[in-house]
Write an enzyme that holds these catalytic residues in place. Structure first.
Site, PDB file in Angstrom:
ATOM      1  N   ALA A 154      35.830 -61.514  22.072  1.00  0.00           N
ATOM      2  CA  ALA A 154      35.313 -62.394  23.130  1.00  0.00           C
ATOM      3  C   ALA A 154      33.868 -62.047  23.452  1.00  0.00           C
ATOM      4  CB  ALA A 154      36.160 -62.245  24.385  1.00  0.00           C
ATOM      5  N   GLY A 155      33.120 -63.062  23.850  1.00  0.00           N
ATOM      6  CA  GLY A 155      31.751 -62.833  24.298  1.00  0.00           C
ATOM      7  C   GLY A 155      30.714 -63.372  23.342  1.00  0.00           C
ATOM      8  N   ASP A 180      31.151 -66.108  21.215  1.00  0.00           N
ATOM      9  CA  ASP A 180      31.166 -67.567  21.346  1.00  0.00           C
ATOM     10  C   ASP A 180      31.857 -67.896  22.672  1.00  0.00           C
ATOM     11  OD1 ASP A 180      31.075 -70.259  21.028  1.00  0.00           O
ATOM     12  OD2 ASP A 180      32.202 -70.328  19.149  1.00  0.00           O
ATOM     13  N   LYS A 181      31.129 -67.644  23.751  1.00  0.00           N
ATOM     14  CA  LYS A 181      31.723 -67.795  25.080  1.00  0.00           C
ATOM     15  C   LYS A 181      32.145 -69.233  25.348  1.00  0.00           C
ATOM     16  CE  LYS A 181      29.035 -64.082  27.297  1.00  0.00           C
ATOM     17  NZ  LYS A 181      29.947 -63.206  28.022  1.00  0.00           N
ATOM     18  N   THR A 195      34.391 -65.083  27.555  1.00  0.00           N
ATOM     19  CA  THR A 195      35.200 -65.344  28.725  1.00  0.00           C
ATOM     20  C   THR A 195      34.780 -66.667  29.391  1.00  0.00           C
ATOM     21  OG1 THR A 195      35.651 -63.031  29.154  1.00  0.00           O
ATOM     22  CG2 THR A 195      35.767 -64.472  31.048  1.00  0.00           C
ATOM     23  N   ASN A 228      25.198 -54.653  27.745  1.00  0.00           N
ATOM     24  CA  ASN A 228      25.025 -55.997  28.292  1.00  0.00           C
ATOM     25  C   ASN A 228      25.500 -56.055  29.732  1.00  0.00           C
ATOM     26  OD1 ASN A 228      27.380 -58.118  28.798  1.00  0.00           O
ATOM     27  ND2 ASN A 228      28.132 -56.628  27.287  1.00  0.00           N
ATOM     28  N   PHE A 276      29.390 -63.079  32.578  1.00  0.00           N
ATOM     29  CA  PHE A 276      30.188 -64.300  32.324  1.00  0.00           C
ATOM     30  C   PHE A 276      29.360 -65.579  32.453  1.00  0.00           C
ATOM     31  CE2 PHE A 276      34.438 -62.255  33.962  1.00  0.00           C
ATOM     32  CZ  PHE A 276      34.493 -61.478  32.814  1.00  0.00           C
ATOM     33  N   SER A 322      35.909 -56.614  32.415  1.00  0.00           N
ATOM     34  CA  SER A 322      34.449 -56.639  32.221  1.00  0.00           C
ATOM     35  C   SER A 322      33.781 -55.950  33.403  1.00  0.00           C
ATOM     36  CB  SER A 322      33.943 -58.077  32.108  1.00  0.00           C
ATOM     37  OG  SER A 322      34.217 -58.559  30.828  1.00  0.00           O
ATOM     38  N   ASN A 334      30.777 -56.390  34.519  1.00  0.00           N
ATOM     39  CA  ASN A 334      29.608 -57.082  35.075  1.00  0.00           C
ATOM     40  C   ASN A 334      29.912 -58.140  36.122  1.00  0.00           C
ATOM     41  OD1 ASN A 334      27.818 -55.612  33.355  1.00  0.00           O
ATOM     42  ND2 ASN A 334      28.569 -56.871  31.669  1.00  0.00           N
ATOM     43  N   THR A 335      31.173 -58.283  36.490  1.00  0.00           N
ATOM     44  CA  THR A 335      31.531 -59.155  37.609  1.00  0.00           C
ATOM     45  C   THR A 335      32.071 -58.241  38.701  1.00  0.00           C
ATOM     46  OG1 THR A 335      32.014 -61.059  36.213  1.00  0.00           O
ATOM     47  CG2 THR A 335      33.092 -61.020  38.366  1.00  0.00           C
ATOM     48  N   LYS A 379      43.325 -57.757  28.511  1.00  0.00           N
ATOM     49  CA  LYS A 379      42.224 -56.935  27.951  1.00  0.00           C
ATOM     50  C   LYS A 379      41.821 -55.875  28.955  1.00  0.00           C
ATOM     51  CE  LYS A 379      37.776 -57.229  25.585  1.00  0.00           C
ATOM     52  NZ  LYS A 379      36.852 -58.130  24.881  1.00  0.00           N
ATOM     53  N   THR A 386      39.497 -52.004  23.461  1.00  0.00           N
ATOM     54  CA  THR A 386      39.107 -52.079  24.845  1.00  0.00           C
ATOM     55  C   THR A 386      37.883 -52.978  25.032  1.00  0.00           C
ATOM     56  OG1 THR A 386      37.473 -50.272  24.696  1.00  0.00           O
ATOM     57  CG2 THR A 386      39.737 -49.654  25.189  1.00  0.00           C
ATOM     58  N   ASN A 387      37.570 -53.180  26.296  1.00  0.00           N
ATOM     59  CA  ASN A 387      36.312 -53.822  26.673  1.00  0.00           C
ATOM     60  C   ASN A 387      35.167 -52.785  26.578  1.00  0.00           C
ATOM     61  OD1 ASN A 387      34.501 -55.738  27.875  1.00  0.00           O
ATOM     62  ND2 ASN A 387      36.281 -56.669  28.857  1.00  0.00           N
ATOM     63  N   TYR A 389      32.607 -57.142  17.453  1.00  0.00           N
ATOM     64  CA  TYR A 389      31.442 -57.688  18.160  1.00  0.00           C
ATOM     65  C   TYR A 389      30.186 -56.943  17.715  1.00  0.00           C
ATOM     66  CZ  TYR A 389      28.683 -60.161  21.645  1.00  0.00           C
ATOM     67  OH  TYR A 389      27.763 -60.977  22.249  1.00  0.00           O
ATOM     68  N   THR A 390      29.956 -55.756  18.271  1.00  0.00           N
ATOM     69  CA  THR A 390      28.701 -55.048  17.996  1.00  0.00           C
ATOM     70  C   THR A 390      28.522 -54.752  16.504  1.00  0.00           C
ATOM     71  OG1 THR A 390      28.856 -54.122  20.215  1.00  0.00           O
ATOM     72  CG2 THR A 390      27.305 -53.059  18.731  1.00  0.00           C
TER      73      THR A 390
HETATM   74  C1  LIG Z   1      26.833 -59.018  24.606  1.00  0.00           C
HETATM   75  C2  LIG Z   1      28.314 -58.833  24.833  1.00  0.00           C
HETATM   76  C3  LIG Z   1      29.022 -59.782  25.576  1.00  0.00           C
HETATM   77  C4  LIG Z   1      30.394 -59.625  25.790  1.00  0.00           C
HETATM   78  N1  LIG Z   1      31.073 -60.561  26.513  1.00  0.00           N
HETATM   79  C5  LIG Z   1      32.409 -60.423  26.690  1.00  0.00           C
HETATM   80  C6  LIG Z   1      33.150 -61.401  27.388  1.00  0.00           C
HETATM   81  O1  LIG Z   1      32.618 -62.411  27.846  1.00  0.00           O
HETATM   82  N2  LIG Z   1      34.475 -61.186  27.559  1.00  0.00           N
HETATM   83  C7  LIG Z   1      35.128 -60.099  27.062  1.00  0.00           C
HETATM   84  O2  LIG Z   1      36.337 -59.968  27.226  1.00  0.00           O
HETATM   85  N3  LIG Z   1      34.445 -59.156  26.369  1.00  0.00           N
HETATM   86  C8  LIG Z   1      33.119 -59.298  26.170  1.00  0.00           C
HETATM   87  N4  LIG Z   1      32.442 -58.346  25.470  1.00  0.00           N
HETATM   88  C9  LIG Z   1      33.159 -57.162  24.957  1.00  0.00           C
HETATM   89  C10 LIG Z   1      33.530 -57.320  23.491  1.00  0.00           C
HETATM   90  O3  LIG Z   1      34.429 -58.399  23.302  1.00  0.00           O
HETATM   91  C11 LIG Z   1      34.189 -56.031  22.960  1.00  0.00           C
HETATM   92  O4  LIG Z   1      35.453 -55.892  23.570  1.00  0.00           O
HETATM   93  C12 LIG Z   1      33.370 -54.772  23.228  1.00  0.00           C
HETATM   94  O5  LIG Z   1      32.000 -55.042  23.020  1.00  0.00           O
HETATM   95  C13 LIG Z   1      33.785 -53.595  22.334  1.00  0.00           C
HETATM   96  O6  LIG Z   1      33.715 -53.918  20.980  1.00  0.00           O
HETATM   97  P1  LIG Z   1      32.425 -53.619  20.042  1.00  0.00           P
HETATM   98  O7  LIG Z   1      32.094 -52.158  20.171  1.00  0.00           O
HETATM   99  O8  LIG Z   1      32.853 -54.017  18.666  1.00  0.00           O
HETATM  100  O9  LIG Z   1      31.330 -54.473  20.552  1.00  0.00           O
HETATM  101  C14 LIG Z   1      31.066 -58.482  25.246  1.00  0.00           C
HETATM  102  C15 LIG Z   1      30.343 -57.548  24.503  1.00  0.00           C
HETATM  103  C16 LIG Z   1      28.984 -57.709  24.287  1.00  0.00           C
HETATM  104  C17 LIG Z   1      28.244 -56.675  23.478  1.00  0.00           C
END
Ligand SMILES: Cc1cc2nc3c(=O)[nH]c(=O)nc-3n(C[C@H](O)[C@H](O)[C@H](O)COP(=O)(O)O)c2cc1C
Length: 336
Positions: free
Chosen positions: A67-68, A70-71, A91, A116, A120, A185, A187-188, A221, A249-250, A318-319
Site C-alpha cells: 500500500a502507498g 498506488d494510493k 490507503t 515519509n 494519507f 501509519s 503520519n495520521t 496492518k 509491518t508498516n 515498496y522501498t
Molecule cells: C512513501 C510511502 C508511502 C506509504 N504509504 C502507505 C499507505 O498509504 N498505507 C500503508 O498501509 N502503508 C504505506 N506505506 C508503508 C508500505 O506499504 C510498507 O508497509 C513499508 O514501507 C515497509 O515496507 P518497505 O520497507 O518495503 O517499504 C508507505 C511507505 C512509503 C515509503
C-alpha cells in the site's frame, strides 16, 4: 552487478525530488494501463509464476505491491502486467485529503531507506470507487487479487474512527478481493491508538457486522513498534473476530539507525526496518495461525527468503522497488 533500472532509470528518477519522481512514474504507469502495446512492454518484466491459494484467493505468485505506491488505484493493469501476484491500493480515506505539507518523502540512499510523512494524501473513497467501477466496465480489471487498504480521515476525530472506516468499507468492498484495515501509519495523529484493544475491538466488531452474505477477507496492518504485550492483545482480537491475515509491518518510528543530520519526522522504511519486521513476522507465525503478509525491507531474493522462513505466506514490496526497480520481481522468484 547493477540491473538496467539501477544503471539508467534510477539516476534519472533520483535526480528529481522524491514526490515528483513518484507522480511521474504513477502517471506513466496510469497511462500505460490504457494501452495494450504499453502493457505488452511491461510484461517483459514478468517473473515465473508459482501460484498459491490463501484466504480462498488464487495468487499467481506471492509478491504483492504494498500500500502507498498506488494510493488512488490509477494503474492496476500496469502493476499486474509487471508481474505482481497481488496489488494493494490505498490507503484510501472516507474523505479526499491533501496530506501533509511538502516536502514529505525523503530518500536516504546510503541507508537504502525512505522516510515519509505523506499523511494519507488520496482522492477519497467516492472518487476511487468511481474509478474502480470504470476500470471494471472497461474490461481491464487485473487478473490478480486486489486489496484495498483503508484508513481514517484526518478530519475525523478518533472517537468517530469506526464510522469513518465503515464509510470507506461500504463504498469499496465490492471492488476488493480483500480489505486491509490500516491502523498503523505513523503520519495520521492518533491512528496507531486504534491498535489498543478497546478501539480495535470496536472497529473489528463493526466491520464484522457488515460482512453480509459474501464476506471479504479482512486483513489488519500493524506497526513494527508494537510491544510484545500489545501484539498479544492484537492477535487475540484478530482471532476472536475472524481476521484473515495480518500485514507485518508498516513503517517504523524508530530512527535510531539514521544519522541525525539526515533524519526527518515520519515513518522509516527500507533496510533499517528489516530485522524488526522479520522478528515480528516470526513472532506472529509462532503465536498464531493467522497468515502473515510480510512487508519491510525486501530488496532481493535473500531478504524475501528470510521473510518466508520467518513464516510469511506472502510478501509485499515498496522501498525495494524504488531502489531496485521492477526486475526485482524476477530476481526474487528466480532466487526463491
Ligand atoms: C512513501 C510511502 C508511502 C506509504 N504509504 C502507505 C499507505 O498509504 N498505507 C500503508 O498501509 N502503508 C504505506 N506505506 C508503508 C508500505 O506499504 C510498507 O508497509 C513499508 O514501507 C515497509 O515496507 P518497505 O520497507 O518495503 O517499504 C508507505 C511507505 C512509503 C515509503
Amino acid at each position: 552487478m547493477k540491473n538496467l533500472y539501477e544503471l539508467f532509470v534510477r539516476p534519472l528518477l533520483f535526480s528529481l525530488d522524491a514526490e515528483t519522481a513518484h507522480h511521474f512514474t504513477i502517471r506513466l504507469l496510469g497511462s500505460a494501463s490504457h494501452f495494450d502495446p504499453a502493457l505488452r512492454v511491461l510484461k517483459s518484466f514478468q517473473p515465473s509464476s508459482k501460484s498459491k491459494t490463501l484466504f480462498g484467493l488464487n495468487f499467481p505468485n506471492p509478491i504483492g505491491l504494498a500500500a502507498g505506491l498506488d494510493k488512488n488505484g490509477v494503474a492496476l493493469p500496469a502493476w499486474a502486467a509487471l508481474g505482481f501476484g497481488f496489488i494493494e491500493i490505498g490507503t484510501v480515506t472516507a474523505k479526499a485529503q491533501p496530506g501533509n505539507p511538502k516536502p514529505r518523502i525523503f530518500r536516504l540512499p546510503e541507508q537504502q531507506a525512505l522516510i515519509n510523512r505523506l499523511g494519507f494524501n488520496n482522492d477519497g473513497a467516492d472518487v476511487i470507487a468511481h474509478r474502480l467501477a470504470a476500470l471494471r466496465e472497461s474490461g481491464r480489471w487485473p487478473p490478480v487479487p486486489v486489496g484495498i487498504n483503508i484508513g481514517k480521515s484526518r478530519a475525523t476525530a478518533l472517537e468517530q474512527a469506526t464510522d469513518d472506516y465503515l464509510y470507506s468499507f461500504r463504498r469499496l468492498r465490492d471492488f476488493a478481493d480483500y480489505i486491509t484495515l490500516n491502523i498503523s501509519s505513523p503520519n495520521t495523529p492518533g491512528l496507531r491508538q486504534l491498535q489498543e484493544p478497546e478501539k480495535l475491538s470496536e472497529l473489528l466488531h463493526a466491520i464484522g457486522n457488515e460482512a453480509g452474505t459474501a464476506p471479504k477477507p479482512l486483513v489488519v496492518k500493524i506497526s513494527p513498534d508494537v510491544s510484545g504485550a500489545e501484539l498479544k492483545a492484537i492477535l487475540a482480537l484478530c482471532e476472536e473476530n475472524g481476521v484473515s491475515g495480518i500485514i507485518a509491518t508498516n513503517t517504523t518510528l524508530d530512527h535510531s539507525s539514521i544519522p541525525i543530520q539526515l533524519d526527518q519526522a515520519g515513518g522509516l522504511s527500507g533496510a533499517p526496518l528489516r530485522d524488526k519486521s522479520t522478528a515480528l513476522v516470526r513472532e506472529i507465525a509462532a503465536r498464531s495461525a493467522i497468515p502473515v503478509i510480510a512487508s519491510g525491507a525486501i530488496f532481493d531474493a535473500e531478504s524475501a527468503r528470510e521473510k518466508f522462513q520467518a513464516g510469511a505466506q506472502l510478501i509485499q514490496l515498496y522501498t525495494g522497488l524504488i531502489y531496485r526497480g521492477p526486475q526485482l520481481l524476477r530476481e526474487i522468484m528466480d532466487g526463491l
